[in-house]
Design a protein around this motif. Structure first.
Motif, PDB file in Angstrom:
ATOM      1  N   TYR A  59       0.848  -1.188   0.000  1.00  0.00           N
ATOM      2  CA  TYR A  59       0.000   0.000   0.000  1.00  0.00           C
ATOM      3  C   TYR A  59       0.882   1.235   0.000  1.00  0.00           C
ATOM      4  O   TYR A  59       1.937   1.268   0.639  1.00  0.00           O
ATOM      5  N   THR A  60       0.421   2.264  -0.677  1.00  0.00           N
ATOM      6  CA  THR A  60       1.099   3.536  -0.525  1.00  0.00           C
ATOM      7  C   THR A  60       0.812   4.058   0.879  1.00  0.00           C
ATOM      8  O   THR A  60      -0.228   3.760   1.483  1.00  0.00           O
ATOM      9  N   ASP A  61       1.737   4.812   1.414  1.00  0.00           N
ATOM     10  CA  ASP A  61       1.646   5.221   2.827  1.00  0.00           C
ATOM     11  C   ASP A  61       0.352   5.961   3.145  1.00  0.00           C
ATOM     12  O   ASP A  61      -0.211   5.796   4.232  1.00  0.00           O
ATOM     13  N   SER A  62      -0.124   6.754   2.235  1.00  0.00           N
ATOM     14  CA  SER A  62      -1.271   7.614   2.528  1.00  0.00           C
ATOM     15  C   SER A  62      -2.576   6.841   2.717  1.00  0.00           C
ATOM     16  O   SER A  62      -3.552   7.401   3.222  1.00  0.00           O
ATOM     17  N   VAL A  63      -2.617   5.568   2.323  1.00  0.00           N
ATOM     18  CA  VAL A  63      -3.858   4.804   2.461  1.00  0.00           C
ATOM     19  C   VAL A  63      -3.732   3.661   3.463  1.00  0.00           C
ATOM     20  O   VAL A  63      -4.729   2.975   3.743  1.00  0.00           O
ATOM     21  N   LYS A  64      -2.561   3.456   3.998  1.00  0.00           N
ATOM     22  CA  LYS A  64      -2.374   2.360   4.951  1.00  0.00           C
ATOM     23  C   LYS A  64      -3.297   2.533   6.159  1.00  0.00           C
ATOM     24  O   LYS A  64      -3.421   3.619   6.709  1.00  0.00           O
ATOM     25  N   GLY A  65      -3.945   1.440   6.518  1.00  0.00           N
ATOM     26  CA  GLY A  65      -4.868   1.476   7.634  1.00  0.00           C
ATOM     27  C   GLY A  65      -6.271   1.902   7.259  1.00  0.00           C
ATOM     28  O   GLY A  65      -7.197   1.774   8.071  1.00  0.00           O
ATOM     29  N   ARG A  66      -6.447   2.409   6.053  1.00  0.00           N
ATOM     30  CA  ARG A  66      -7.784   2.842   5.604  1.00  0.00           C
ATOM     31  C   ARG A  66      -8.289   2.016   4.428  1.00  0.00           C
ATOM     32  O   ARG A  66      -9.492   1.766   4.320  1.00  0.00           O
ATOM     33  N   PHE A  67      -7.398   1.624   3.539  1.00  0.00           N
ATOM     34  CA  PHE A  67      -7.783   0.864   2.344  1.00  0.00           C
ATOM     35  C   PHE A  67      -7.346  -0.587   2.499  1.00  0.00           C
ATOM     36  O   PHE A  67      -6.302  -0.871   3.086  1.00  0.00           O
ATOM     37  N   THR A  68      -8.134  -1.483   1.927  1.00  0.00           N
ATOM     38  CA  THR A  68      -7.802  -2.900   1.932  1.00  0.00           C
ATOM     39  C   THR A  68      -8.060  -3.493   0.552  1.00  0.00           C
ATOM     40  O   THR A  68      -9.170  -3.358   0.016  1.00  0.00           O
ATOM     41  N   ILE A  69      -7.049  -4.139   0.014  1.00  0.00           N
ATOM     42  CA  ILE A  69      -7.207  -4.820  -1.271  1.00  0.00           C
ATOM     43  C   ILE A  69      -7.465  -6.298  -1.013  1.00  0.00           C
ATOM     44  O   ILE A  69      -6.915  -6.892  -0.079  1.00  0.00           O
ATOM     45  N   SER A  70      -8.310  -6.882  -1.840  1.00  0.00           N
ATOM     46  CA  SER A  70      -8.583  -8.308  -1.747  1.00  0.00           C
ATOM     47  C   SER A  70      -8.943  -8.815  -3.145  1.00  0.00           C
ATOM     48  O   SER A  70      -9.138  -8.014  -4.066  1.00  0.00           O
ATOM     49  N   ARG A  71      -9.050 -10.114  -3.274  1.00  0.00           N
ATOM     50  CA  ARG A  71      -9.371 -10.656  -4.590  1.00  0.00           C
ATOM     51  C   ARG A  71     -10.134 -11.955  -4.453  1.00  0.00           C
ATOM     52  O   ARG A  71     -10.017 -12.661  -3.441  1.00  0.00           O
ATOM     53  N   ASP A  72     -10.886 -12.261  -5.495  1.00  0.00           N
ATOM     54  CA  ASP A  72     -11.615 -13.515  -5.600  1.00  0.00           C
ATOM     55  C   ASP A  72     -11.199 -14.125  -6.935  1.00  0.00           C
ATOM     56  O   ASP A  72     -11.687 -13.708  -7.998  1.00  0.00           O
ATOM     57  N   ASN A  73     -10.300 -15.066  -6.900  1.00  0.00           N
ATOM     58  CA  ASN A  73      -9.753 -15.613  -8.134  1.00  0.00           C
ATOM     59  C   ASN A  73     -10.791 -16.391  -8.939  1.00  0.00           C
ATOM     60  O   ASN A  73     -10.705 -16.457 -10.164  1.00  0.00           O
ATOM     61  N   ALA A  74     -11.749 -16.966  -8.270  1.00  0.00           N
ATOM     62  CA  ALA A  74     -12.803 -17.687  -8.983  1.00  0.00           C
ATOM     63  C   ALA A  74     -13.640 -16.744  -9.836  1.00  0.00           C
ATOM     64  O   ALA A  74     -14.218 -17.158 -10.847  1.00  0.00           O
ATOM     65  N   LYS A  75     -13.668 -15.480  -9.441  1.00  0.00           N
ATOM     66  CA  LYS A  75     -14.438 -14.474 -10.177  1.00  0.00           C
ATOM     67  C   LYS A  75     -13.556 -13.534 -10.979  1.00  0.00           C
ATOM     68  O   LYS A  75     -14.064 -12.563 -11.553  1.00  0.00           O
ATOM     69  N   ASN A  76     -12.238 -13.788 -10.985  1.00  0.00           N
ATOM     70  CA  ASN A  76     -11.292 -12.890 -11.681  1.00  0.00           C
ATOM     71  C   ASN A  76     -11.514 -11.436 -11.268  1.00  0.00           C
ATOM     72  O   ASN A  76     -11.490 -10.525 -12.105  1.00  0.00           O
ATOM     73  N   THR A  77     -11.702 -11.224 -10.000  1.00  0.00           N
ATOM     74  CA  THR A  77     -12.073  -9.906  -9.500  1.00  0.00           C
ATOM     75  C   THR A  77     -11.155  -9.465  -8.376  1.00  0.00           C
ATOM     76  O   THR A  77     -10.802 -10.265  -7.502  1.00  0.00           O
ATOM     77  N   VAL A  78     -10.799  -8.198  -8.414  1.00  0.00           N
ATOM     78  CA  VAL A  78     -10.062  -7.579  -7.324  1.00  0.00           C
ATOM     79  C   VAL A  78     -10.937  -6.471  -6.737  1.00  0.00           C
ATOM     80  O   VAL A  78     -11.693  -5.816  -7.457  1.00  0.00           O
ATOM     81  N   TYR A  79     -10.834  -6.300  -5.422  1.00  0.00           N
ATOM     82  CA  TYR A  79     -11.642  -5.307  -4.718  1.00  0.00           C
ATOM     83  C   TYR A  79     -10.732  -4.302  -4.022  1.00  0.00           C
ATOM     84  O   TYR A  79      -9.608  -4.619  -3.635  1.00  0.00           O
ATOM     85  N   LEU A  80     -11.263  -3.114  -3.813  1.00  0.00           N
ATOM     86  CA  LEU A  80     -10.583  -2.121  -3.007  1.00  0.00           C
ATOM     87  C   LEU A  80     -11.603  -1.541  -2.038  1.00  0.00           C
ATOM     88  O   LEU A  80     -12.492  -0.785  -2.441  1.00  0.00           O
ATOM     89  N   GLN A  81     -11.492  -1.939  -0.783  1.00  0.00           N
ATOM     90  CA  GLN A  81     -12.339  -1.385   0.263  1.00  0.00           C
ATOM     91  C   GLN A  81     -11.686  -0.117   0.780  1.00  0.00           C
ATOM     92  O   GLN A  81     -10.550  -0.156   1.269  1.00  0.00           O
ATOM     93  N   MET A  82     -12.382   0.984   0.655  1.00  0.00           N
ATOM     94  CA  MET A  82     -11.842   2.282   1.061  1.00  0.00           C
ATOM     95  C   MET A  82     -12.677   2.831   2.202  1.00  0.00           C
ATOM     96  O   MET A  82     -13.873   3.108   2.033  1.00  0.00           O
ATOM     97  N   ASN A  83     -12.068   2.952   3.359  1.00  0.00           N
ATOM     98  CA  ASN A  83     -12.742   3.480   4.549  1.00  0.00           C
ATOM     99  C   ASN A  83     -12.138   4.818   4.941  1.00  0.00           C
ATOM    100  O   ASN A  83     -11.026   5.158   4.521  1.00  0.00           O
ATOM    101  N   SER A  84     -12.856   5.552   5.752  1.00  0.00           N
ATOM    102  CA  SER A  84     -12.379   6.851   6.250  1.00  0.00           C
ATOM    103  C   SER A  84     -11.857   7.712   5.110  1.00  0.00           C
ATOM    104  O   SER A  84     -10.757   8.274   5.180  1.00  0.00           O
ATOM    105  N   LEU A  85     -12.636   7.820   4.078  1.00  0.00           N
ATOM    106  CA  LEU A  85     -12.193   8.557   2.894  1.00  0.00           C
ATOM    107  C   LEU A  85     -11.965  10.030   3.211  1.00  0.00           C
ATOM    108  O   LEU A  85     -12.661  10.631   4.036  1.00  0.00           O
ATOM    109  N   LYS A  86     -10.968  10.583   2.534  1.00  0.00           N
ATOM    110  CA  LYS A  86     -10.590  11.977   2.708  1.00  0.00           C
ATOM    111  C   LYS A  86     -10.716  12.701   1.364  1.00  0.00           C
ATOM    112  O   LYS A  86     -10.617  12.064   0.309  1.00  0.00           O
TER     113      LYS A  86
END
Length: 122
Positions: A59-86
């Motif tokens: 993660y880039t420093d500015s999003v650490k602790g707020r953003f989370t990346i995850s993936r579902d390989n069965a769906k060929n999908t990547v997600y980006l959960q973004m919390n505490s947006l600025k």
């Protein structure tokens, strides 16, 4: 190869959003995926990356602790959960995919998706 990103929108500071990116057009077994963003008047920058197994992320420093990346390989999908947006998170967010993790991590992935706009109001 096509990458279809979705989930952007207009939110207020402190809110959350979840971006999704679906890959299609070929087999992506073993590929790494990631997210980049470009704010108005600025260069595109790395946000986060994840390898195939999900066991390695950056993660880039500015999003650490707020953003989370995850993936579902069965769906060929990547997600980006973004919390505490600025407001400074406002940008067009792009997903990317590459067979080489470090080539993606350092900003030169082979395939880019179209962007999805995220706007955070104060």
């Amino acid at each position: 190869v096509q990458l279809q990103a979705s989930g952007g929108g207009l939110v207020q500071a402190g809110d959350s959003l979840r971006l999704s990116c679906v890959a299609s057009g070929r087999t992506f077994s073993g590929a790494s995926m990631g997210w980049f963003r470009q704010a108005p008047g600025k260069e595109r920058e790395f946000v986060t990356s994840i390898n195939w197994s999900g066991g390695m992320t950056h993660y880039t420093d500015s999003v650490k602790g707020r953003f989370t990346i995850s993936r579902d390989n069965a769906k060929n999908t990547v997600y980006l959960q973004m919390n505490s947006l600025k407001p400074e998170d406002t940008a067009v967010y792009y997903c990317a995919i590459d067979s080489e993790y470090w080539r993606l991590r350092f900003g030169n992935p082979i395939y880019w998706g179209q962007g999805t706009q995220v706007t955070v109001s104060s």
